[in-house]
Scaffold this motif. Structure first.
Motif, PDB file in Angstrom:
ATOM      1  N   PHE A  26     -10.968   5.457   3.694  1.00 40.59           N
ATOM      2  CA  PHE A  26     -11.564   4.154   3.948  1.00 40.59           C
ATOM      3  C   PHE A  26     -12.844   3.960   3.141  1.00 40.59           C
ATOM      4  CE2 PHE A  26      -9.688   2.025   7.884  1.00 40.59           C
ATOM      5  CZ  PHE A  26      -8.422   2.498   7.605  1.00 40.59           C
ATOM      6  N   GLN A  27     -13.588   5.026   2.912  1.00 37.75           N
ATOM      7  CA  GLN A  27     -14.791   4.906   2.103  1.00 37.75           C
ATOM      8  C   GLN A  27     -14.419   4.495   0.676  1.00 37.75           C
ATOM      9  OE1 GLN A  27     -17.375   8.328   2.036  1.00 37.75           O
ATOM     10  NE2 GLN A  27     -18.625   7.490   0.400  1.00 37.75           N
ATOM     11  N   ASP A  28     -13.386   5.136   0.125  1.00 37.12           N
ATOM     12  CA  ASP A  28     -12.944   4.769  -1.215  1.00 37.12           C
ATOM     13  C   ASP A  28     -12.433   3.324  -1.236  1.00 37.12           C
ATOM     14  OD1 ASP A  28     -12.137   6.035  -4.036  1.00 37.12           O
ATOM     15  OD2 ASP A  28     -10.563   4.642  -3.390  1.00 37.12           O
ATOM     16  N   PHE A  29     -11.679   2.952  -0.210  1.00 29.45           N
ATOM     17  CA  PHE A  29     -11.181   1.579  -0.115  1.00 29.45           C
ATOM     18  C   PHE A  29     -12.348   0.595  -0.079  1.00 29.45           C
ATOM     19  CE2 PHE A  29      -9.941  -2.292   1.939  1.00 29.45           C
ATOM     20  CZ  PHE A  29      -8.653  -2.543   1.505  1.00 29.45           C
ATOM     21  N   ASN A  30     -13.300   0.854   0.800  1.00 31.32           N
ATOM     22  CA  ASN A  30     -14.445  -0.055   0.940  1.00 31.32           C
ATOM     23  C   ASN A  30     -15.248  -0.168  -0.344  1.00 31.32           C
ATOM     24  OD1 ASN A  30     -13.878  -0.800   3.596  1.00 31.32           O
ATOM     25  ND2 ASN A  30     -15.004   0.934   4.424  1.00 31.32           N
ATOM     26  N   GLU A  31     -15.435   0.940  -1.040  1.00 30.95           N
ATOM     27  CA  GLU A  31     -16.146   0.901  -2.317  1.00 30.95           C
ATOM     28  C   GLU A  31     -15.351   0.117  -3.357  1.00 30.95           C
ATOM     29  OE1 GLU A  31     -16.942   4.994  -3.266  1.00 30.95           O
ATOM     30  OE2 GLU A  31     -18.435   5.180  -1.662  1.00 30.95           O
ATOM     31  N   SER A  61     -15.462  -3.657  -2.345  1.00 31.74           N
ATOM     32  CA  SER A  61     -16.758  -4.202  -1.931  1.00 31.74           C
ATOM     33  C   SER A  61     -17.080  -5.523  -2.630  1.00 31.74           C
ATOM     34  CB  SER A  61     -17.873  -3.183  -2.171  1.00 31.74           C
ATOM     35  OG  SER A  61     -18.009  -2.912  -3.551  1.00 31.74           O
ATOM     36  N   VAL A  62     -16.679  -5.664  -3.870  1.00 26.81           N
ATOM     37  CA  VAL A  62     -16.946  -6.911  -4.586  1.00 26.81           C
ATOM     38  C   VAL A  62     -16.171  -8.087  -3.994  1.00 26.81           C
ATOM     39  CG1 VAL A  62     -17.536  -5.766  -6.762  1.00 26.81           C
ATOM     40  CG2 VAL A  62     -15.185  -6.472  -6.346  1.00 26.81           C
ATOM     41  N   LEU A  82     -13.744  -7.335   1.388  1.00 27.85           N
ATOM     42  CA  LEU A  82     -12.486  -7.230   2.115  1.00 27.85           C
ATOM     43  C   LEU A  82     -12.437  -5.982   2.975  1.00 27.85           C
ATOM     44  CD1 LEU A  82      -9.619  -8.622   2.195  1.00 27.85           C
ATOM     45  CD2 LEU A  82      -8.934  -6.821   0.623  1.00 27.85           C
ATOM     46  N   ARG A  83     -11.944  -6.136   4.188  1.00 27.82           N
ATOM     47  CA  ARG A  83     -11.747  -4.998   5.084  1.00 27.82           C
ATOM     48  C   ARG A  83     -10.304  -4.511   4.975  1.00 27.82           C
ATOM     49  NH1 ARG A  83     -13.303  -7.643  10.604  1.00 27.82           N
ATOM     50  NH2 ARG A  83     -11.697  -8.972   9.765  1.00 27.82           N
ATOM     51  N   PRO A  84     -10.057  -3.228   5.219  1.00 29.22           N
ATOM     52  CA  PRO A  84      -8.687  -2.710   5.143  1.00 29.22           C
ATOM     53  C   PRO A  84      -7.699  -3.488   6.015  1.00 29.22           C
ATOM     54  CG  PRO A  84     -10.238  -0.897   5.322  1.00 29.22           C
ATOM     55  CD  PRO A  84     -11.029  -2.164   5.509  1.00 29.22           C
ATOM     56  N   THR A  85      -8.125  -3.883   7.200  1.00 28.55           N
ATOM     57  CA  THR A  85      -7.223  -4.600   8.096  1.00 28.55           C
ATOM     58  C   THR A  85      -6.837  -5.957   7.529  1.00 28.55           C
ATOM     59  OG1 THR A  85      -8.278  -3.491   9.953  1.00 28.55           O
ATOM     60  CG2 THR A  85      -6.911  -5.383  10.465  1.00 28.55           C
ATOM     61  N   ASP A  86      -7.785  -6.664   6.932  1.00 25.80           N
ATOM     62  CA  ASP A  86      -7.475  -7.954   6.318  1.00 25.80           C
ATOM     63  C   ASP A  86      -6.440  -7.786   5.206  1.00 25.80           C
ATOM     64  OD1 ASP A  86      -9.359  -9.176   7.975  1.00 25.80           O
ATOM     65  OD2 ASP A  86     -10.928  -9.124   6.458  1.00 25.80           O
ATOM     66  N   PHE A  87      -6.645  -6.766   4.391  1.00 25.77           N
ATOM     67  CA  PHE A  87      -5.707  -6.486   3.300  1.00 25.77           C
ATOM     68  C   PHE A  87      -4.324  -6.175   3.861  1.00 25.77           C
ATOM     69  CE2 PHE A  87      -3.725  -3.495   0.286  1.00 25.77           C
ATOM     70  CZ  PHE A  87      -3.629  -4.329  -0.815  1.00 25.77           C
ATOM     71  N   ALA A  88      -4.266  -5.368   4.908  1.00 20.27           N
ATOM     72  CA  ALA A  88      -2.981  -4.998   5.509  1.00 20.27           C
ATOM     73  C   ALA A  88      -2.232  -6.227   6.018  1.00 20.27           C
ATOM     74  CB  ALA A  88      -3.194  -3.989   6.627  1.00 20.27           C
ATOM     75  N   VAL A  89      -2.949  -7.152   6.635  1.00 15.28           N
ATOM     76  CA  VAL A  89      -2.316  -8.375   7.140  1.00 15.28           C
ATOM     77  C   VAL A  89      -1.742  -9.175   5.977  1.00 15.28           C
ATOM     78  CG1 VAL A  89      -2.712 -10.593   8.288  1.00 15.28           C
ATOM     79  CG2 VAL A  89      -3.706  -8.503   9.233  1.00 15.28           C
ATOM     80  N   GLU A 110      -5.040 -11.000  -6.990  1.00 18.22           N
ATOM     81  CA  GLU A 110      -6.282 -10.445  -7.545  1.00 18.22           C
ATOM     82  C   GLU A 110      -6.563  -9.049  -6.991  1.00 18.22           C
ATOM     83  OE1 GLU A 110      -9.723 -12.890  -6.838  1.00 18.22           O
ATOM     84  OE2 GLU A 110      -8.615 -14.717  -7.320  1.00 18.22           O
ATOM     85  N   LEU A 111      -6.174  -8.831  -5.737  1.00 17.71           N
ATOM     86  CA  LEU A 111      -6.470  -7.572  -5.062  1.00 17.71           C
ATOM     87  C   LEU A 111      -5.543  -6.432  -5.464  1.00 17.71           C
ATOM     88  CD1 LEU A 111      -7.004  -8.920  -1.437  1.00 17.71           C
ATOM     89  CD2 LEU A 111      -8.764  -8.359  -3.122  1.00 17.71           C
ATOM     90  N   MET A 112      -4.329  -6.755  -5.846  1.00 11.43           N
ATOM     91  CA  MET A 112      -3.340  -5.711  -6.088  1.00 11.43           C
ATOM     92  C   MET A 112      -3.759  -4.684  -7.142  1.00 11.43           C
ATOM     93  SD  MET A 112      -1.203  -6.016  -3.738  1.00 11.43           S
ATOM     94  CE  MET A 112       0.033  -4.837  -4.240  1.00 11.43           C
ATOM     95  N   PRO A 113      -4.327  -5.065  -8.275  1.00 11.07           N
ATOM     96  CA  PRO A 113      -4.759  -4.037  -9.225  1.00 11.07           C
ATOM     97  C   PRO A 113      -5.836  -3.109  -8.646  1.00 11.07           C
ATOM     98  CG  PRO A 113      -4.682  -6.180 -10.292  1.00 11.07           C
ATOM     99  CD  PRO A 113      -4.490  -6.418  -8.823  1.00 11.07           C
ATOM    100  N   ILE A 114      -6.717  -3.660  -7.829  1.00  9.89           N
ATOM    101  CA  ILE A 114      -7.754  -2.833  -7.196  1.00  9.89           C
ATOM    102  C   ILE A 114      -7.097  -1.847  -6.242  1.00  9.89           C
ATOM    103  CG2 ILE A 114      -9.803  -2.857  -5.702  1.00  9.89           C
ATOM    104  CD1 ILE A 114     -10.288  -5.764  -6.715  1.00  9.89           C
ATOM    105  N   TRP A 115      -6.144  -2.330  -5.452  1.00 14.61           N
ATOM    106  CA  TRP A 115      -5.441  -1.467  -4.512  1.00 14.61           C
ATOM    107  C   TRP A 115      -4.637  -0.383  -5.241  1.00 14.61           C
ATOM    108  CZ3 TRP A 115      -0.026  -1.372  -2.973  1.00 14.61           C
ATOM    109  CH2 TRP A 115       0.212  -0.532  -1.879  1.00 14.61           C
TER     110      TRP A 115
END
Length: 135
Positions: A17-22, A25-26, A29-36, A101-106
């Motif tokens: 989660f720390q890596d996800f949040n980092e 961060s720009v 987004l929270r992990p739960t929002d992304f999961a939804v 936009e989020l998929m490459p970050i994920w």
């Protein structure tokens, strides 16, 4: 503690989660929002309660998550055509664009985790072991 499964799982979760949040961060987004958002891409029109259950989120907490995504214009609730008491969830076009936009970050985040594990084979082995704990 070295052999305590729960302790090791929690440490791994915190690190992940720390890596996800980092990474996100720009985007704020929270992990739960992304999961939804990710879940809705393949399950448009799902009942709100089914999405909450699939993600292991209590219904009362899930309402606030959906409220936030709806306020940002990423998700919309619609009354079910078969049961007017039921709320169905749909991604908006803004939500789909945001997720794109989020998929490459994920994908970069996931690639880092897979590399830490030693490759896709180790990832698959870990997933199989984790599945045994809750399936």
């Amino acid at each position: 503690m070295e052999a305590a499964i729960g302790f090791r799982l929690r440490r791994a979760q915190l690190s992940t989660f720390q890596d996800f949040n980092e990474s996100f961060s720009v985007k704020g987004l929270r992990p739960t929002d992304f999961a939804v958002l990710l879940l809705l891409t393949r399950n448009q029109g799902s009942k709100q309660s089914d999405v909450a259950e699939a993600l292991g989120i209590q219904r009362a907490n899930f309402v606030a998550i959906v409220d936030g995504l709806e306020a940002k214009g990423f998700v919309e609730r619609r009354k079910s055509e078969t049961d007017r008491r039921v709320q169905s969830l749909f991604m908006t076009s803004a939500g789909e664009a945001y997720l794109a936009e989020l998929m490459p970050i994920w994908q970069d985040h996931e690639a880092r985790l897979v590399a830490l594990l030693g490759g896709p084979g180790q990832r698959d082995a870990l997933i199989a072991l984790l599945d045994k704990l809750y399936d």
